[in-house]
Design a protein around this motif. Structure first.
Motif, PDB file in Angstrom:
ATOM      1  N   THR A 344       0.821  -1.213   0.000  1.00  0.00           N
ATOM      2  CA  THR A 344       0.000   0.000   0.000  1.00  0.00           C
ATOM      3  C   THR A 344       0.855   1.264   0.000  1.00  0.00           C
ATOM      4  O   THR A 344       0.454   2.292  -0.538  1.00  0.00           O
ATOM      5  CB  THR A 344      -0.931   0.008   1.217  1.00  0.00           C
ATOM      6  N   LEU A 345       2.035   1.184   0.611  1.00  0.00           N
ATOM      7  CA  LEU A 345       2.939   2.343   0.616  1.00  0.00           C
ATOM      8  C   LEU A 345       3.474   2.632  -0.778  1.00  0.00           C
ATOM      9  O   LEU A 345       3.843   3.777  -1.079  1.00  0.00           O
ATOM     10  CB  LEU A 345       4.111   2.086   1.563  1.00  0.00           C
ATOM     11  N   ASP A 346       3.511   1.615  -1.635  1.00  0.00           N
ATOM     12  CA  ASP A 346       4.010   1.799  -2.997  1.00  0.00           C
ATOM     13  C   ASP A 346       2.943   2.374  -3.919  1.00  0.00           C
ATOM     14  O   ASP A 346       3.213   3.290  -4.687  1.00  0.00           O
ATOM     15  CB  ASP A 346       4.489   0.454  -3.565  1.00  0.00           C
ATOM     16  N   ILE A 347       1.741   1.830  -3.839  1.00  0.00           N
ATOM     17  CA  ILE A 347       0.713   2.193  -4.817  1.00  0.00           C
ATOM     18  C   ILE A 347      -0.110   3.400  -4.390  1.00  0.00           C
ATOM     19  O   ILE A 347      -0.687   4.079  -5.244  1.00  0.00           O
ATOM     20  CB  ILE A 347      -0.228   1.003  -5.096  1.00  0.00           C
ATOM     21  N   ALA A 348      -0.187   3.690  -3.097  1.00  0.00           N
ATOM     22  CA  ALA A 348      -1.012   4.808  -2.638  1.00  0.00           C
ATOM     23  C   ALA A 348      -0.480   5.354  -1.325  1.00  0.00           C
ATOM     24  O   ALA A 348      -1.088   5.171  -0.269  1.00  0.00           O
ATOM     25  CB  ALA A 348      -2.471   4.371  -2.479  1.00  0.00           C
ATOM     26  N   PRO A 349       0.685   6.011  -1.343  1.00  0.00           N
ATOM     27  CA  PRO A 349       1.248   6.518  -0.082  1.00  0.00           C
ATOM     28  C   PRO A 349       0.348   7.512   0.633  1.00  0.00           C
ATOM     29  O   PRO A 349       0.372   7.586   1.856  1.00  0.00           O
ATOM     30  CB  PRO A 349       2.567   7.168  -0.533  1.00  0.00           C
ATOM     31  N   ARG A 350      -0.467   8.250  -0.124  1.00  0.00           N
ATOM     32  CA  ARG A 350      -1.364   9.224   0.509  1.00  0.00           C
ATOM     33  C   ARG A 350      -2.415   8.540   1.367  1.00  0.00           C
ATOM     34  O   ARG A 350      -2.850   9.081   2.387  1.00  0.00           O
ATOM     35  CB  ARG A 350      -2.070  10.068  -0.558  1.00  0.00           C
ATOM     36  N   TYR A 351      -2.843   7.358   0.946  1.00  0.00           N
ATOM     37  CA  TYR A 351      -3.920   6.653   1.632  1.00  0.00           C
ATOM     38  C   TYR A 351      -3.423   5.370   2.294  1.00  0.00           C
ATOM     39  O   TYR A 351      -4.209   4.465   2.560  1.00  0.00           O
ATOM     40  CB  TYR A 351      -5.036   6.320   0.637  1.00  0.00           C
ATOM     41  N   LYS A 417      -2.583   9.853  -6.748  1.00  0.00           N
ATOM     42  CA  LYS A 417      -1.608  10.903  -7.008  1.00  0.00           C
ATOM     43  C   LYS A 417      -2.101  12.252  -6.495  1.00  0.00           C
ATOM     44  O   LYS A 417      -3.303  12.503  -6.392  1.00  0.00           O
ATOM     45  CB  LYS A 417      -1.319  10.989  -8.516  1.00  0.00           C
ATOM     46  N   GLU A 418      -1.132  13.101  -6.180  1.00  0.00           N
ATOM     47  CA  GLU A 418      -1.458  14.449  -5.719  1.00  0.00           C
ATOM     48  C   GLU A 418      -2.113  15.225  -6.851  1.00  0.00           C
ATOM     49  O   GLU A 418      -1.653  15.204  -7.988  1.00  0.00           O
ATOM     50  CB  GLU A 418      -0.200  15.174  -5.252  1.00  0.00           C
ATOM     51  N   ARG A 419      -3.186  15.919  -6.529  1.00  0.00           N
ATOM     52  CA  ARG A 419      -3.848  16.773  -7.498  1.00  0.00           C
ATOM     53  C   ARG A 419      -3.260  18.177  -7.420  1.00  0.00           C
ATOM     54  O   ARG A 419      -3.167  18.748  -6.331  1.00  0.00           O
ATOM     55  CB  ARG A 419      -5.358  16.829  -7.242  1.00  0.00           C
ATOM     56  N   PRO A 420      -2.832  18.761  -8.558  1.00  0.00           N
ATOM     57  CA  PRO A 420      -2.259  20.115  -8.507  1.00  0.00           C
ATOM     58  C   PRO A 420      -3.298  21.130  -8.075  1.00  0.00           C
ATOM     59  O   PRO A 420      -4.470  21.058  -8.460  1.00  0.00           O
ATOM     60  CB  PRO A 420      -1.809  20.350  -9.957  1.00  0.00           C
ATOM     61  N   SER A 421      -2.862  22.055  -7.235  1.00  0.00           N
ATOM     62  CA  SER A 421      -3.769  23.102  -6.770  1.00  0.00           C
ATOM     63  C   SER A 421      -4.076  24.062  -7.914  1.00  0.00           C
ATOM     64  O   SER A 421      -3.202  24.384  -8.740  1.00  0.00           O
ATOM     65  CB  SER A 421      -3.145  23.875  -5.610  1.00  0.00           C
ATOM     66  N   PRO A 422      -5.314  24.560  -8.007  1.00  0.00           N
ATOM     67  CA  PRO A 422      -5.664  25.486  -9.081  1.00  0.00           C
ATOM     68  C   PRO A 422      -4.925  26.812  -8.938  1.00  0.00           C
ATOM     69  O   PRO A 422      -4.779  27.338  -7.831  1.00  0.00           O
ATOM     70  CB  PRO A 422      -7.175  25.662  -8.897  1.00  0.00           C
ATOM     71  N   THR A 423      -4.405  27.316 -10.031  1.00  0.00           N
ATOM     72  CA  THR A 423      -3.711  28.599 -10.022  1.00  0.00           C
ATOM     73  C   THR A 423      -4.719  29.732 -10.105  1.00  0.00           C
ATOM     74  O   THR A 423      -5.915  29.525 -10.329  1.00  0.00           O
ATOM     75  CB  THR A 423      -2.748  28.679 -11.214  1.00  0.00           C
TER      76      THR A 423
END
Length: 432
Positions: A344-351, A417-423
């Motif tokens: 799980t640390l490999d495929i989804a570190p955020r979760y 994956k991290e979603r980029p914050s809107p500019t």
């Protein structure tokens, strides 16, 4: 009827053995937070803007760097915490030192636990680890060499504690409840990793990095007080255990030596740590890809115990071979800790914490189902029932192995994956 007296079941979740599992859960929680504390604090302890230049100026290796530049305070955070000039090589030695300490005590601690008692071994190990955690900030001021020594001794203390708890389960855990009890106790490590990763950075930012060590070191000391007060090596010695629970435990455990009973648990602890070291070695040397390492250790952790389980009914006439196989089954199965268990640390570190919680939940359910199924099978016919239990466990392992080898991945998934914050430009376009 076979004439055997029916074994009375003791109380379950209100029993003393489940209380022991909760205390051991807290102990594992404490030890993993103390082990990971430095990984969190190092970000604030080291001046990252100076690391590159420092590592290039040292021509004698990290130990020379340790003697010459180990504890030079170069600035202070708002929290008045000292920052040190430690090169990446020096940091690597510090991080690995605790693992070397753990490896050094794996075999001796199992032997000593049989002599002095697991309660004393685990309690002493936890107390030493907690005191050294409290001492770490001061050790950093004296020099990095002392930090390395402290972490190595701390690893030896944790190795004592880790092995000691398995010796205790040899006398406290009825065979049909071992999966549940050891899972409750072992899940403290996962919960501790989650907590330290969540609050460690916040503690460092608000109070200063030394308080990471002070807080979790103090927590360990409190846990030690609870441990020495409540825990006993043998249920026969405990002054507060009920007669009903004592009879349930003693009637379900085979009469054998404590050292022999603890060997499967010692093998499990040893394989867990050695497997992790070997997996990281293969990855750090670029000998194998990450997906290959995960599938290799998953295969070893599922295939080897399955072979041993299937072989058990056919070697029942040999006492020595039977004991060896019973030791190898839990030992080799823990190689999975370096395989799919941490995938799980490999495929989804955020979760990872959320997914680990789900997998632990399924593990608890599996422990309940397997205990029920085992009791049903051996109630039909004792000898053939145990043979069917071994065959069924091997079949379940093989199904899981084929499933993981077919679908297992190590790449971070798109949904994780991290979603980029809107500019600001994106916001303006959206408003238009």
């Amino acid at each position: 009827m076979d004439g055997k007296p029916a074994t009375r079941r003791g109380p379950d979740f209100c029993s003393l053995r489940y209380g022991l599992a909760l205390i051991m859960h807290f102990s594992n929680f404490t030890m993993i937070t103390q082990r990971v504390s430095l990984s969190i604090a190092i970000i604030a302890m080291v001046n990252s803007t100076q690391q590159h230049g420092l590592s290039n100026t040292s021509t004698e290796g990290p130990f020379a760097d340790a003697f010459n530049n180990s504890s030079i305070s170069i600035k202070e955070f708002d929290t008045k915490a000292t920052v040190y000039q430690w090169s990446p090589e020096t940091q690597g030695i510090i991080f690995s030192s605790i693992n070397y300490g753990i490896i050094l005590t794996l075999i001796p601690s199992g032997y000593l636990a049989g002599i002095f008692g697991a309660k004393q071994m685990l309690g002493a190990g936890l107390l030493i680890s907690s005191l050294l955690t409290l001492f770490t900030p001061l050790a950093a001021d004296f020099g990095v060499i002392l930090v390395i020594v402290v972490r190595t001794v701390q690893g030896m203390a944790q190795g004592m504690a880790w092995t000691g708890q398995f010796t205790i389960w040899a006398k406290w855990a009825p065979p049909l409840e071992r999966s549940k009890l050891t899972t409750i106790a072992g899940s403290g490590s996962a919960f501790g990793s989650f907590i330290i990763l969540c609050v460690g950075g916040l503690i460092s930012q608000v109070l200063g990095w030394p308080f990471i060590f002070y807080i979790f070191g103090s927590t360990g000391c409190i846990c030690c007080l609870l441990w020495f007060t409540v825990i006993y090596d043998d249920p026969l010695q405990h002054p507060c255990i009920s007669v009903r629970e004592k009879e349930h435990i003693m009637s379900s455990l085979p009469q054998q030596s404590g050292v022999l009973s603890s060997l499967p648990f010692i093998a499990a602890a040893s394989c867990t740590i050695l497997g992790g070291q070997l997996a990281d070695f293969l990855l750090s040397r670029n000998l194998l890809r990450l997906i290959t390492v995960r599938k290799l250790f998953s295969s070893l952790g599922l295939l080897l115990p399955s072979v041993c389980a299937v072989a058990l009914p056919f070697v029942a006439s040999s006492y020595v071979i039977t004991i060896i196989l019973l030791i190898l089954i839990p030992g080799t199965s823990n190689l999975c800790d370096s395989g799919f268990i941490i995938n799980t640390l490999d495929i989804a570190p955020r979760y990872a914490s959320f997914l680990m919680g789900i997998s632990r939940g399924f593990g608890l359910i599996a422990g309940i189902v397997s205990s029920t199924a085992t009791g049903f099978l051996i109630s039909q016919d004792f000898e053939s029932g145990w043979r069917n239990v071994f065959f069924l466990s091997a079949a379940v392992n093989m199904f899981g192995l084929v499933f993981y080898l077919t679908l297992g991945q190590t790449e971070i998934q798109d949904w994780a994956k991290e979603r980029p914050s809107p500019t600001s430009e994106d916001i303006k376009l959206f408003q238009i």
